[in-house]
Design a protein around this motif. Structure first.
Motif, PDB file in Angstrom:
ATOM      1  N   SER A  32      -3.120   0.886  -4.593  1.00 32.19           N
ATOM      2  CA  SER A  32      -3.063   0.901  -2.798  1.00 32.19           C
ATOM      3  C   SER A  32      -4.370   1.239  -1.883  1.00 32.19           C
ATOM      4  CB  SER A  32      -2.636   2.106  -2.700  1.00 32.19           C
ATOM      5  OG  SER A  32      -2.258   2.672  -1.791  1.00 32.19           O
ATOM      6  N   LYS A  33      -5.277   1.281  -3.291  1.00 28.82           N
ATOM      7  CA  LYS A  33      -6.277   0.889  -2.675  1.00 28.82           C
ATOM      8  C   LYS A  33      -7.186  -0.642  -2.202  1.00 28.82           C
ATOM      9  CE  LYS A  33      -9.169   5.218  -4.663  1.00 28.82           C
ATOM     10  NZ  LYS A  33     -10.155   5.299  -5.832  1.00 28.82           N
ATOM     11  N   LYS A  69      -5.032  -1.655   0.190  1.00 31.40           N
ATOM     12  CA  LYS A  69      -6.102  -0.750   2.253  1.00 31.40           C
ATOM     13  C   LYS A  69      -7.663  -1.046   2.337  1.00 31.40           C
ATOM     14  CE  LYS A  69      -6.814   2.091   4.723  1.00 31.40           C
ATOM     15  NZ  LYS A  69      -6.132   1.638   6.265  1.00 31.40           N
ATOM     16  N   HIS A  98       0.812  -1.282   0.153  1.00 31.24           N
ATOM     17  CA  HIS A  98      -0.074  -0.060   0.045  1.00 31.24           C
ATOM     18  C   HIS A  98       0.959   1.256   0.056  1.00 31.24           C
ATOM     19  CE1 HIS A  98      -2.038   2.695   2.273  1.00 31.24           C
ATOM     20  NE2 HIS A  98      -2.991   2.412   1.736  1.00 31.24           N
ATOM     21  N   ASP A  99       2.233   1.145   1.292  1.00 29.14           N
ATOM     22  CA  ASP A  99       2.929   2.425   0.637  1.00 29.14           C
ATOM     23  C   ASP A  99       3.750   2.496  -0.537  1.00 29.14           C
ATOM     24  OD1 ASP A  99       1.541   2.511   2.896  1.00 29.14           O
ATOM     25  OD2 ASP A  99       3.179   1.963   4.819  1.00 29.14           O
ATOM     26  N   ILE A 124      -2.477   4.455  -7.826  1.00 27.14           N
ATOM     27  CA  ILE A 124      -3.326   4.441  -6.606  1.00 27.14           C
ATOM     28  C   ILE A 124      -4.718   3.538  -6.543  1.00 27.14           C
ATOM     29  CG2 ILE A 124      -5.920   5.955  -6.146  1.00 27.14           C
ATOM     30  CD1 ILE A 124      -3.099   7.411  -5.642  1.00 27.14           C
ATOM     31  N   LYS A 160       1.805   6.499  -7.127  1.00 31.64           N
ATOM     32  CA  LYS A 160       0.530   6.812  -7.715  1.00 31.64           C
ATOM     33  C   LYS A 160      -0.019   6.520  -8.164  1.00 31.64           C
ATOM     34  CE  LYS A 160       2.244  10.691  -6.487  1.00 31.64           C
ATOM     35  NZ  LYS A 160       1.327  12.108  -5.168  1.00 31.64           N
ATOM     36  N   PHE A 187       0.680   3.861  -2.918  1.00 26.80           N
ATOM     37  CA  PHE A 187       0.342   4.981  -3.008  1.00 26.80           C
ATOM     38  C   PHE A 187       1.443   6.150  -3.613  1.00 26.80           C
ATOM     39  CE2 PHE A 187      -0.265   9.109  -0.182  1.00 26.80           C
ATOM     40  CZ  PHE A 187      -1.396   9.620  -0.259  1.00 26.80           C
TER      41      PHE A 187
END
Lengths: 189, 403
Positions: A78-79, A82, A66-67, A75, A73, A70
């Motif tokens: 990352s989503k 999360k 995730h980090d 996303i 970029k 993110f």
């Protein structure tokens, strides 16, 4: 015996038919001997701690992804990571706040777990740990895929597999309450 | 004999570091750890067991521990680190500027959780703070960093109030907070769960809200006025309808009264009509009777007149026939006389002239004989005024008296 201590009535040793499952759990949880007398609550806590530890491991892998995603970029990845972390949080919270079984007064009308229930519980714990182990492996693959030349879609696919496994583990673990209550399960998930 | 030790007297308390040596009671203390509570033992500077869902007995106090302390048979330093392991929400106030320069203020919700195995990391907090950590203290620890690392950069990228309210902004802020705060939270023993912001109304939103309120008030007033007008229209219609109904009722009453009166008058008129008709019939009957009588008399008079005329015609006929016969006879005689005169040779012009003269005289006589001589009218005298009057006069033209 402490008031909140888990207690089995008749199960003194480990039955032979659940011995393979006990051995399987011992592969990841040394010192586990099944729900033997005197160590039953400790065994229950150990199982739950192991499940939480597995969940935390999965979560840590996914948080790394995730980090990194993110910061790069990405996303969508990352989503997804999360969302999977949120599912793991829910699983850990379920494990943390799940019932353990307890002593009952003789005339309380409630009954403690029987041997057959505990045998089911051992098998159930083994299966949940197995699923969580698979989830850990998948999460490891996710991080490895993200750091290698895998495409974003492949990484997201792996994350969703991991989330699916966590969700299955959560659902399967939820049946533990039913097993502890001694109720018959109509259908195993 | 033990009593329960309560480490948490306020819901805002998150963690507490308790020195076991500070518990100086005659009765020993025990603590009941619920599923969302955990306790880490720090014995003689070393981190010991971390327990939860358990009754930890004899954590301090009591005569036995006092005696053991006196003889040096127990640990020198005993500390217990209690903490809540459930998720807890921190509301961190903030005020930051958006990219368009407008200020946005509000609170950021930071939902964090402490795992049981991470409880000893709280020592990093208690190393520099009082041994009691509550939500306000935690906000004081984390707040500045959260604002600096998460809120201000995220707000600076936010172009306007619409973007500030969007779900995408919340997701990005959450991910941003997780990435940026992970290190700090992990150091302090907390696990990041969720984050979102709840902004207060900005100046632009206040203006928009004021406009909306004014529009709403105007529309409300308009709606009230419309409703009032509509109500007045209904009332007017109802009043007019009521008046119309009352008029109709009065009219119907009057009409009924007039009808009844007219019917009574009509009845009277019918009666009168019947009387008149009866009288008319009677008069007509009488008239017919009189007419019949008069007709009868006239007929009789006409019959008599006809009879008289017939007799007169017969008489004239007879007289004419008689005259014709006499004329014929005279003619025959005259013819014979003429023949005899002719035969005798006496038929001279003087004889013929004389003959014609006599013949003419005879015809004149016959003609006067056929017409009867009418007597001259005899004058009468009025009995009142003694004036002369014709016999056929029925009244005197001088005094008017009837005969």
């Amino acid at each position: 015996m402490a008031p909140y201590q888990f207690r089995m009535v008749n199960m003194v040793g480990t039955p032979l038919d659940v011995l393979p499952y006990v051995r399987g759990i011992q592969m990841v949880l040394s010192g586990y001997e099944g729900y033997t007398k005197g160590r039953r609550r400790d065994a229950d806590l150990a199982i739950r701690e192991e499940l939480k530890r597995c969940g935390t491991r999965v979560r840590n892998h996914l948080l790394n992804v995730h980090d990194s995603a993110f910061r790069e970029k990405k996303i969508d990845i990352s989503k997804s990571a999360k969302a999977c972390c949120n599912t793991i949080d829910l699983l850990i919270e379920d494990i943390d706040k799940s019932p353990t079984g307890m002593n009952h007064a003789f005339f309380s009308g409630q009954r403690s777990a029987s041997v057959s229930v505990l045998k089911k519980l051992i098998k159930h714990d083994h299966d949940v740990i197995e699923m969580m182990t698979k989830a850990v492996n998948i999460s490891n693959s996710v991080e490895h895929a993200f750091s290698s030349d895998k495409t974003d879609d492949e990484v997201k696919s792996l994350i969703r597999q991991c989330e699916q496994m966590i969700t299955s583990s959560r659902g399967y673990y939820g049946a533990r309450t039913t097993v502890l209550d001694g109720l018959r399960q109509k259908k195993k998930v | 004999m033990t009593t329960n030790f309560k480490w948490r007297s306020n819901p805002n308390i998150v963690a507490r570091l308790v020195d076991g040596n500070d518990i100086q009671t005659w009765k020993s203390k025990q603590v009941v750890l619920k599923p969302n509570e955990a306790c880490a033992f720090i014995i003689d500077g070393r981190i010991g067991d971390i327990v939860s869902e358990k009754v930890v007995s004899n954590i301090g106090g009591g005569l036995g521990r006092h005696i053991a302390d006196m003889i040096g048979a127990t640990a020198t330093d005993r500390r217990m680190l209690f903490a809540m392991t459930g998720p807890l929400d921190l509301w961190i106030p903030f005020a930051a500027n958006l990219s368009d320069g407008s200020e946005a203020s509000g609170h950021m919700n930071l939902r964090i959780q402490m795992r049981k195995e991470d409880i000893p990391k709280l020592l990093n907090i208690f190393a520099n703070r009082a041994p009691l950590l509550d939500r306000d203290g935690l906000i004081g620890v984390l707040g500045h960093e959260v604002i600096t690392r998460c809120i201000v950069p995220a707000m600076a990228k936010c172009s306007g109030i619409e973007e500030l309210r969007s779900a995408e902004f919340q997701e990005l802020l959450e991910m941003h907070a997780e990435v940026e705060m992970r290190q700090t939270l992990s150091t302090l023993g907390f696990t990041f769960l969720r984050a979102f912001i709840s902004t207060s109304k900005t100046d632009q939103e206040k203006v928009a809200r004021l406009k909306a309120d004014l529009d709403f008030a105007t529309k409300t007033e308009g709606a009230n006025a419309d409703a009032l007008m509509e109500r007045i229209v209904f009332r007017e219609a109802a009043t007019l309808r009521r008046i119309e109904c009352e008029v109709n009722v009065e009219r119907a009453k009057k009409h009924g009264e007039v009808t009844i009166q007219a019917e009574s008058e009509l009845l009277e008129l019918r009666k009168q009509e019947a009387v008149w008709e009866a009288e008319l019939n009677r008069d007509q009957g009488q008239s017919d009777l009189r007419m019949k009588e008069s007709s009868h008399k006239t007929t009789q008079a006409m019959d008599l007149f006809e009879q008289v005329q017939a007799r007169k015609r017969d008489r004239i006929q007879q007289s004419q026939e008689h005259q014709d016969q006499r004329m014929d006879k005279q003619n025959d005689v005259q013819v014979k006389m003429m023949e005899m005169a002719a035969n005798q040779g006496a038929l001279t012009p003087e004889v013929m002239q004389e003959f014609l003269r006599q013949q003419t005289a005879q015809k004149a006589i016959d003609g006067t004989d056929s017409q009867a001589p009418t007597p001259p009218p005899v004058a009468a005298v009025c009995q009142q005024c003694q004036a002369a009057m014709m016999p056929e006069w029925k009244a005197c033209p001088h005094c008017g008296s009837t005969r």
